[in-house]
Design a protein around this motif. Structure first.
Motif, PDB file in Angstrom:
ATOM      1  N   ILE A  13       0.823  -1.220   0.000  1.00 46.36           N
ATOM      2  CA  ILE A  13       0.000   0.000   0.000  1.00 46.36           C
ATOM      3  C   ILE A  13       0.854   1.265   0.000  1.00 46.36           C
ATOM      4  CG2 ILE A  13      -1.637   1.356   1.382  1.00 46.36           C
ATOM      5  CD1 ILE A  13      -2.847  -1.377   2.259  1.00 46.36           C
ATOM      6  N   SER A  14       1.945   1.268   0.760  1.00 45.68           N
ATOM      7  CA  SER A  14       2.645   2.552   0.931  1.00 45.68           C
ATOM      8  C   SER A  14       4.132   2.538   0.608  1.00 45.68           C
ATOM      9  CB  SER A  14       2.472   3.032   2.389  1.00 45.68           C
ATOM     10  OG  SER A  14       3.014   2.081   3.291  1.00 45.68           O
ATOM     11  N   ARG A  15       4.778   1.353   0.495  1.00 47.62           N
ATOM     12  CA  ARG A  15       6.238   1.371   0.321  1.00 47.62           C
ATOM     13  C   ARG A  15       6.693   0.341  -0.708  1.00 47.62           C
ATOM     14  NH1 ARG A  15       5.098   1.480   5.648  1.00 47.62           N
ATOM     15  NH2 ARG A  15       5.556  -0.749   5.907  1.00 47.62           N
ATOM     16  N   PHE A  16       5.903   0.110  -1.737  1.00 46.91           N
ATOM     17  CA  PHE A  16       6.259  -0.931  -2.690  1.00 46.91           C
ATOM     18  C   PHE A  16       7.524  -0.553  -3.471  1.00 46.91           C
ATOM     19  CE2 PHE A  16       6.040  -3.168  -6.769  1.00 46.91           C
ATOM     20  CZ  PHE A  16       5.912  -4.472  -6.305  1.00 46.91           C
ATOM     21  N   PRO A  17       8.512  -1.459  -3.556  1.00 46.89           N
ATOM     22  CA  PRO A  17       9.787  -1.152  -4.224  1.00 46.89           C
ATOM     23  C   PRO A  17       9.658  -1.251  -5.747  1.00 46.89           C
ATOM     24  CG  PRO A  17       9.848  -3.372  -3.340  1.00 46.89           C
ATOM     25  CD  PRO A  17       8.535  -2.791  -2.907  1.00 46.89           C
ATOM     26  N   THR A  18       9.413  -0.158  -6.384  1.00 46.04           N
ATOM     27  CA  THR A  18       9.163  -0.153  -7.827  1.00 46.04           C
ATOM     28  C   THR A  18      10.434  -0.375  -8.644  1.00 46.04           C
ATOM     29  OG1 THR A  18       9.319   2.259  -7.790  1.00 46.04           O
ATOM     30  CG2 THR A  18       7.117   1.299  -7.657  1.00 46.04           C
ATOM     31  N   THR A  19      11.578  -0.533  -7.981  1.00 46.38           N
ATOM     32  CA  THR A  19      12.810  -0.862  -8.711  1.00 46.38           C
ATOM     33  C   THR A  19      12.827  -2.320  -9.166  1.00 46.38           C
ATOM     34  OG1 THR A  19      13.891  -1.311  -6.592  1.00 46.38           O
ATOM     35  CG2 THR A  19      14.200   0.887  -7.538  1.00 46.38           C
ATOM     36  N   LEU A  20      11.919  -3.144  -8.642  1.00 49.42           N
ATOM     37  CA  LEU A  20      11.854  -4.540  -9.060  1.00 49.42           C
ATOM     38  C   LEU A  20      11.358  -4.643 -10.500  1.00 49.42           C
ATOM     39  CD1 LEU A  20      10.301  -6.126  -5.829  1.00 49.42           C
ATOM     40  CD2 LEU A  20      12.696  -6.225  -6.558  1.00 49.42           C
ATOM     41  N   ASN A  21      11.780  -5.700 -11.165  1.00 49.31           N
ATOM     42  CA  ASN A  21      11.442  -5.890 -12.576  1.00 49.31           C
ATOM     43  C   ASN A  21      10.134  -6.669 -12.700  1.00 49.31           C
ATOM     44  OD1 ASN A  21      11.281  -6.441 -15.292  1.00 49.31           O
ATOM     45  ND2 ASN A  21      13.277  -7.427 -15.441  1.00 49.31           N
ATOM     46  N   PRO A  22       9.083  -6.079 -13.254  1.00 49.87           N
ATOM     47  CA  PRO A  22       7.794  -6.787 -13.353  1.00 49.87           C
ATOM     48  C   PRO A  22       7.848  -7.992 -14.292  1.00 49.87           C
ATOM     49  CG  PRO A  22       7.711  -4.702 -14.549  1.00 49.87           C
ATOM     50  CD  PRO A  22       8.996  -4.698 -13.784  1.00 49.87           C
ATOM     51  N   GLU A  23       8.852  -8.073 -15.140  1.00 44.84           N
ATOM     52  CA  GLU A  23       8.952  -9.226 -16.039  1.00 44.84           C
ATOM     53  C   GLU A  23       9.464 -10.469 -15.332  1.00 44.84           C
ATOM     54  OE1 GLU A  23      11.223  -8.257 -19.477  1.00 44.84           O
ATOM     55  OE2 GLU A  23       9.860  -6.658 -20.143  1.00 44.84           O
ATOM     56  N   SER A  24      10.149 -10.287 -14.208  1.00 47.57           N
ATOM     57  CA  SER A  24      10.743 -11.444 -13.527  1.00 47.57           C
ATOM     58  C   SER A  24      10.270 -11.632 -12.092  1.00 47.57           C
ATOM     59  CB  SER A  24      12.270 -11.324 -13.543  1.00 47.57           C
ATOM     60  OG  SER A  24      12.695 -10.139 -12.886  1.00 47.57           O
ATOM     61  N   VAL A  25       9.389 -10.757 -11.605  1.00 50.65           N
ATOM     62  CA  VAL A  25       8.919 -10.837 -10.216  1.00 50.65           C
ATOM     63  C   VAL A  25       7.402 -10.961 -10.186  1.00 50.65           C
ATOM     64  CG1 VAL A  25       8.690  -9.577  -8.035  1.00 50.65           C
ATOM     65  CG2 VAL A  25      10.874  -9.561  -9.250  1.00 50.65           C
ATOM     66  N   VAL A  26       6.914 -11.934  -9.427  1.00 52.83           N
ATOM     67  CA  VAL A  26       5.489 -12.064  -9.129  1.00 52.83           C
ATOM     68  C   VAL A  26       5.268 -11.567  -7.710  1.00 52.83           C
ATOM     69  CG1 VAL A  26       3.562 -13.664  -8.772  1.00 52.83           C
ATOM     70  CG2 VAL A  26       5.144 -14.008 -10.690  1.00 52.83           C
TER      71      VAL A  26
END
Length: 413
Positions: free
Chosen positions: A71-84
Motif C-alpha cells: 500500500i505505501s512502500r512498494f519497491p518499484t525498482t523490481l522488474n515486473p517481467e521477472s517478479v510475481v
C-alpha cells in the motif's frame, strides 16, 4: 540485494522449474524485508548479498509482500517481467489493498495469493489475480475439484503447495493445477531393486576414481576418452567461466595440471552424477550441485581433509535415491564409494548429519534449525548464509553449463 534468504522451486507439469519462491529471514513471515539505509549498507558491506538474478538465475521470483508494503512502500525498482508479487496477508480485510494492487498491475506485475480454502473467486480482488496458490494439506481434494472450474474460467493459474510425494503431484495434476511447489521431485518415483544398466558402467568407474585417495590420471583419461559425450561435457564443465576464466582447457591432463587433483575429482564426480540422472528433472541435479558446494565449503571451514573432497561428494550424491528410483542402500551397494562416504550418505556420521540438517533447513527456510546447527558446528549463523549464497551462485553457473545438454523430463500423462 539480499543476504539472508531461502528459495523453494515451483515446477511445471514437465517438472521443469517455472519459478522460485523467495523467503527472507529478516522479513516478517518470510516477506520482503524493509531495511533502513544504514542497515542495508551494513549488510551490503559485510555479508556478500545476492541480487535476484543470482538467487533465481533466469527464473521468475515469487516474493511475498505485507499489505503495508504494497500500500505505501512498494519497491518499484523490481522488474515486473521477472517478479510475481505474492500477497502475504489475507486480502479480504485490508483497506486500500485493492487500489494498491490495481496500481501494481498497471506497473506490469503479476499478482499471486495464497488461498488455501479457494475463497478468492468470491472476492472483488480476483480479476487482479493471476495466480492462486492452494495448500494441499489444508483442503480436501473433492473441494478442490468443485472449485477449480471457477478459477479456470477466470484464466487464473493454480499452484499446488506442499506437494511432497509423487502421488500428490500426480493427483494435483489430474485435478487441473498448472504448477507444483514442494520437494516431490526429489523423492524416488518407485523403489525398484535393479542393477545399473551396462551403459552406465563408465560412470560407475569414474565415481570410484573420484572418491579414491589416489588419482590414476591415465585410467581416468581412458574412461573419459572412450565416451565422446563424457569427454565433451567434462571439458565444457571445466571451461565454464564461473570456474575457469583465464585458460582454455583442452584435455583432462591439461585440466589436472591447471586445476589440481582435488578440483578435477569434483568435476569428474559432477559429470558422473549428471549422466546417472540424465532422465530426471534438472532441478534434482541443481539441488545436488548446491548441496555439494555448500558441504565442500562447510568441510573447509571445519578443517576436514580435502582429498578426496568428501564434503563435496557427500552433498553431490545425497539425492541418488531420487535420481535412480531406488533406496539409498541399494544404490550405494552398486557404487565403488569409500566406506567413509557411504557412512556419511547413510546418516552414520554426526558431522555430515549436521550438514544435512543444515542444508534442509536452508531449503525449507527453517531458520530456527539453522541457528541450532550453527551452534553444533560452531560457525556463526550469518557466516552460514554467506556460504550458502556462494553455493547457490556456483550451482547456478554449473547448471547453465549443462542445461543445454540435459534432456527435459517427459510430460506426465
Amino acid at each position: 540485494m539480499f543476504a539472508f534468504i531461502a528459495r523453494q522451486p515451483i515446477l511445471d507439469k514437465t517438472k521443469d522449474v517455472f519459478a522460485y519462491e523467495l523467503l527472507f529471514r529478516d522479513g516478517k513471515a518470510g516477506a520482503y524485508p524493509e531495511h533502513s539505509p544504514e542497515k542495508a549498507q551494513y549488510i551490503s558491506e559485510h555479508f556478500h548479498p545476492l541480487g535476484l538474478d543470482d538467487i533465481s538465475g533466469e527464473k521468475t521470483s515469487f516474493i511475498n509482500f505485507s499489505s503495508e508494503t504494497i500500500i505505501s512502500r512498494f519497491p518499484t525498482t523490481l522488474n515486473p517481467e521477472s517478479v510475481v508479487v505474492e500477497l502475504a496477508d489475507n486480502p479480504f480485510a485490508q483497506t486500500g489493498l485493492l487500489e494498491a494492487c490495481q496500481h501494481i498491475k498497471r506497473l506490469g506485475f503479476r499478482i499471486a495469493i495464497d488461498d488455501p480454502m479457494m475463497l478468492s473467486a468470491k472476492h472483488e480482488i480476483l480479476p487482479l489475480v493471476d495466480i492462486v496458490k492452494v495448500d494441499l494439506s489444508q483442503i480436501r481434494f473433492e473441494n478442490i475439484e468443485k472449485n477449480i472450474p471457477r478459477f479456470l474460467d477466470a484464466n487464473v493459474k493454480l499452484i499446488a503447495e506442499q506437494v511432497d510425494t509423487q502421488d500428490q503431484f500426480a493427483t494435483s495434476m489430474d485435478l487441473g493445477f498448472d504448477f507444483f511447489q514442494g520437494y516431490f521431485f526429489a523423492q524416488p518415483e518407485a523403489r525398484i531393486l535393479r542393477q545399473l544398466p551396462a551403459s552406465k558402467m563408465n560412470i560407475v568407474d569414474l565415481i570410484g576414481e573420484c572418491s579414491n585417495d589416489s588419482f590414476d590420471i591415465d585410467r581416468v583419461s581412458q574412461i573419459v576418452e572412450r565416451d565422446a559425450a563424457l569427454s565433451y561435457l567434462l571439458l565444457k564443465f571445466i571451461n565454464n567461466p564461473l570456474i575457469n576464466k583465464r585458460h582454455k582447457i583442452t584435455s583432462l591432463k591439461h585440466a589436472l595440471n591447471y586445476m589440481g587433483e582435488v578440483e578435477v575429482k569434483k568435476f569428474i564426480a559432477l559429470l558422473s552424477l549428471t549422466n546417472l540422472g540424465d532422465d530426471k528433472p534438472l532441478e534434482i541435479i541443481h539441488m545436488s550441485l548446491v548441496r555439494a558446494k555448500f558441504f565442500d565449503l562447510l568441510a573447509a571451514k571445519r578443517g576436514l581433509k580435502a582429498n578426496p573432497p568428501i564434503g563435496f561428494l557427500v552433498g553431490l550424491f545425497s539425492l541418488l535415491d531420487a535420481l535412480l528410483d531406488q533406496s539409498i542402500d541399494d544404490v550405494l551397494k552398486q557404487l565403488p564409494l569409500s566406506e567413509e562416504i557411504n557412512d556419511a550418505i547413510l546418516g552414520k556420521t554426526a558431522e555430515f548429519n549436521s550438514y544435512m540438517g543444515l542444508v534442509r533447513a536452508f531449503e525449507g527456510a527453517l531458520w530456527m534449525n539453522v541457528i541450532k546447527q550453527a551452534k553444533v558446528l560452531d560457525i556463526d549463523q550469518k557466516q552460514l548464509h554467506i556460504l550458502y549464497n556462494q553455493a547457490i551462485v556456483w550451482g547456478n553457473g554449473v547448471r547453465s553449463a549443462i542445461s543445454t545438454h540435459f534432456p527435459r523430463a517427459p510430460v506426465q500423462s
